[in-house]
Write an enzyme that holds these catalytic residues in place. Structure first.
Site, PDB file in Angstrom:
ATOM      1  N   CYS A  92       0.724  -1.104   0.014  1.00  0.00           N
ATOM      2  CA  CYS A  92      -0.513   0.056   0.128  1.00  0.00           C
ATOM      3  C   CYS A  92       1.216   0.781  -0.195  1.00  0.00           C
ATOM      4  O   CYS A  92       2.432   0.909   0.041  1.00  0.00           O
ATOM      5  CB  CYS A  92      -0.843   0.211   0.825  1.00  0.00           C
ATOM      6  SG  CYS A  92      -1.838  -1.366   1.568  1.00  0.00           S
ATOM      7  N   ASP A  99      17.911  39.544 -12.676  1.00  0.00           N
ATOM      8  CA  ASP A  99      15.761  39.053 -12.655  1.00  0.00           C
ATOM      9  C   ASP A  99      15.287  40.696 -12.012  1.00  0.00           C
ATOM     10  O   ASP A  99      15.211  40.539 -11.095  1.00  0.00           O
ATOM     11  CB  ASP A  99      15.301  38.240 -12.906  1.00  0.00           C
ATOM     12  CG  ASP A  99      14.198  38.349 -12.504  1.00  0.00           C
ATOM     13  OD1 ASP A  99      13.649  38.342 -14.713  1.00  0.00           O
ATOM     14  OD2 ASP A  99      12.845  38.487 -12.123  1.00  0.00           O
TER      15      ASP A  99
END
Length: 497
Positions: free
Chosen positions: A37, A441
Site C-alpha cells: 500500500c 531578474d
C-alpha cells in the site's frame, strides 16, 4: 543519509497516521495479506511486526506483493528525489518515467546516461530495489490500467499502446499487479469509461499543500498563441511526443489535476502523463521545501500565506531555450508576440477540435531554415538565436530531462548572448533544477528591495544560501510579492489579456 524506507520506526508512525505527504516516498507491504500500500491507505494499519517497507512499487511487486485495490499505490505521486537530484539514479528514473525503456530498451537508457547497462542496473537495484526492466514493467501496467478504465479501446490495442510485447504478457502483468483481469478492471470502472472518442481523462495526484495560482498564472500569462491557451478554467497545450503529438487540458481541482489527453498515437500515453506531471511540478515535496524556506524570517510570512508553490515548467526544453532568448530584456507580452510569429511562420499545423490550438512549436531543425533578417529583433539577439539553433542541431548543446544540469549550463554559457539570466531561467523552467537562481531578474530584484533583502546579484546570492537547495521555489515566492498576472490564477474568460 538513511533512506526513509530503511527507517522502520518512522515508517510505522507515518503509516499509522495515514500521512498522505509521504505517498511515493516508500511503500508498505503486509506479510499476512501479501499486499502493498501507499502510506496514506485508509485501511486499518497492520501490526508493525507484519510490515515491510520498500523504496518503489516495483520493488514491492518484485518481492511478491500485490497492489492494494483500495489505495492504488502504483498510482501514487512519484518520489521527489528524482527531481531534486542530478546523479545517475535520479536521471535514470526521470528517463524511465518518460518511457525511454519502452522506446529504446535498457541499452538506450544506458546510452543516454553515458554508463554501461550493468552500471545502471547495479545502481538502480541498490537504491530503488528494482532493475530498469521491472520499473518499466510497473509503469506499463499503470498505463494499461488507465487505458482500460478511461477508454473503450480493445484490449489488443491497449496491450500495444502500453508497451507490452504481446497480449499474453499484458494479461499476465495486469492480473499479477492488480489481482484482476483486464475485463474485471473495466467492469469496475463502469460509467467512468467516456463515450467521447479520442479523449483520455485521468486524475494527476499531487502532495499537499498545493498552490495553483502562480503555476497556472505563469503558464497562462506567458502562453504562446496557437501552442498554448487558457480556456474554460484549464491550461491547454500542444506538444510533440515520440510517436506523434498530444493536446493536454489541465484543470486544477482541490485534490488533483483533472487531465484530458488527446493523443495521435496511444503508445505515447506514458510519456504524455510524465510530461504533464513534469510541466506542473507535481512530484515536488512541498513540506520539505516550505520548511526550509520558512527558516528565513523574511520568506516565512510569504510561505505561510501561499504554501505549496510549484515551479512552472515547459515540456520541451529546446522550445523554452528559444523562448528564453526571445524574452531577453523585453516584456512578457513582447516575448509572446515574438514567439507567436515564429509559430505561425515555422510551426507544424495541427487540428484542435476542442479549442484554439493551431500549431506545434517549431523544432530546432525547422528554425535552422529561417531568415534571421525576418526577425523583428536586435541584431545581437538574432545572432544569439541562430547560434543556439545551430548548437542544438549539432549536439553541441543537449537539453534533456535526463541530462546533467551543470553540463547543460556550461554548454549554454559558451554561446554568445547567454548570460546568467538566460542560463538559469533554462535550468529552472526547462531542466527542472530546483536550486536554479536568477538574482539579476528584474522581478526578483524588485521583490528583494520591497522585502529589505539585498537587491544586487552578488549580495543576494550570498543571502540566498539559506534557501538552498530550493532557490527556484524562493524565486516563485519573490515573484509573488508583485501584482503581475503570472502570480495570479487566470480569469475564467478564455481570452488571455
Amino acid at each position: 543519509m538513511t533512506a526513509l524506507h530503511e527507517d522502520p520506526e518512522r515508517c510505522v508512525r507515518i503509516v499509522q497516521s495515514h500521512d498522505e505527504r509521504f505517498d511515493g516516498f516508500f511503500f508498505t507491504a503486509v506479510l499476512t495479506t501479501r499486499i502493498y500500500c501507499r502510506p496514506s491507505c485508509p485501511a486499518v494499519p497492520p501490526k508493525p511486526k507484519n510490515m515491510r517497507f520498500y523504496p518503489s512499487a516495483a520493488a514491492a511487486a518484485g518481492a511478491g506483493f500485490r497492489a492494494c485495490k483500495r489505495c492504488r499505490p502504483q498510482a501514487a505521486p512519484g518520489s521527489p528525489d528524482w527531481n531534486v537530484r542530478a546523479d545517475l539514479v535520479a536521471r535514470a528514473m526521470r528517463l524511465i518515467t518518460d518511457g525511454v525503456i519502452d522506446r529504446d530498451g535498457v541499452p538506450g537508457l544506458a546510452s543516454r546516461l553515458g554508463y554501461s547497462v550493468r552500471q545502471v542496473e547495479r545502481h538502480l537495484m541498490a537504491e530503488v530495489g528494482a532493475g530498469p526492466l521491472a520499473l518499466a514493467r510497473m509503469q506499463r501496467a499503470q498505463s494499461a490500467r488507465l487505458l482500460i478504465e478511461s477508454t473503450p479501446m480493445p484490449f489488443t490495442e491497449i496491450a500495444l499502446a502500453a508497451g507490452f510485447s504481446s497480449v499474453r504478457s499484458f494479461n499476465e502483468t495486469v492480473r499479477e499487479v492488480f489481482a484482476l483481469t483486464p475485463g474485471e478492471l473495466r467492469a469496475k470502472a463502469g460509467s467512468r469509461v467516456p463515450t467521447q472518442p479520442g479523449a483520455i481523462s485521468l486524475k494527476l495526484p499531487f502532495r499537499r499543500p498545493f498552490c495553483p495560482d502562480n503555476l497556472f498564472g505563469h503558464l497562462a500569462a506567458t502562453a504562446v498563441p496557437g501552442v498554448e491557451e487558457w480556456r474554460d478554467g484549464a491550461y491547454r497545450c500542444a506538444f510533440r511526443l515520440p510517436n506523434g503529438h498530444a493536446i493536454a487540458a489541465l484543470r486544477p481541482l482541490p485534490d488533483h489535476i483533472a487531465c484530458q489527453l488527446r493523443l495521435t498515437d496511444p503508445r505515447d500515453l506514458t510519456a504524455a502523463i510524465s510530461r504533464c506531471r513534469w510541466l506542473l511540478d507535481l512530484d515536488a515535496d512541498p513540506v520539505a521545501i516550505d520548511d526550509q524556506l520558512a527558516r528565513d524570517e523574511v520568506l516565512a510570512p510569504l510561505v505561510e500565506k501561499t504554501p505549496g508553490r510549484r515551479v512552472p515548467r515547459i515540456i520541451d526544453p529546446e522550445q523554452f531555450a528559444v523562448r528564453a532568448v526571445l524574452g531577453q530584456q523585453v516584456s512578457t507580452a513582447a516575448a509572446r508576440t515574438h514567439a507567436a510569429r515564429l509559430v505561425q511562420a515555422h510551426g507544424e499545423p495541427i487540428d484542435d477540435p476542442a479549442g484554439g490550438l493551431t500549431h506545434l512549436f517549431p523544432t530546432s531543425q525547422a528554425l535552422a531554415e529561417l531568415d534571421p533578417e525576418s526577425l523583428a529583433l536586435p541584431r545581437a539577439r538574432r545572432v544569439t538565436l541562430m547560434r543556439l539553433v545551430e548548437a542544438l542541431n549539432s549536439g553541441e548543446v543537449v537539453l534533456d530531462i535526463g541530462g546533467d544540469w551543470n553540463t547543460a549550463r556550461e554548454q549554454l554559457s559558451a554561446l554568445p548572448g547567454f548570460g546568467p539570466w538566460t542560463v538559469e531561467s533554462i535550468a529552472m523552467r526547462a531542466l527542472g533544477d530546483p536550486d536554479a537562481f536568477i538574482p539579476g531578474d528584474l522581478g526578483v530584484r524588485q521583490a528583494a528591495q520591497r522585502l529589505g533583502l539585498p537587491d544586487k546579484p552578488g549580495p543576494l546570492v550570498k543571502r540566498a544560501e539559506i534557501w538552498r537547495p530550493w532557490r527556484a521555489y524562493a524565486v516563485q515566492h519573490l515573484w509573488g510579492t508583485s501584482g503581475h498576472p503570472v502570480n495570479q490564477m487566470p480569469p475564467s474568460d478564455p481570452d488571455i489579456p
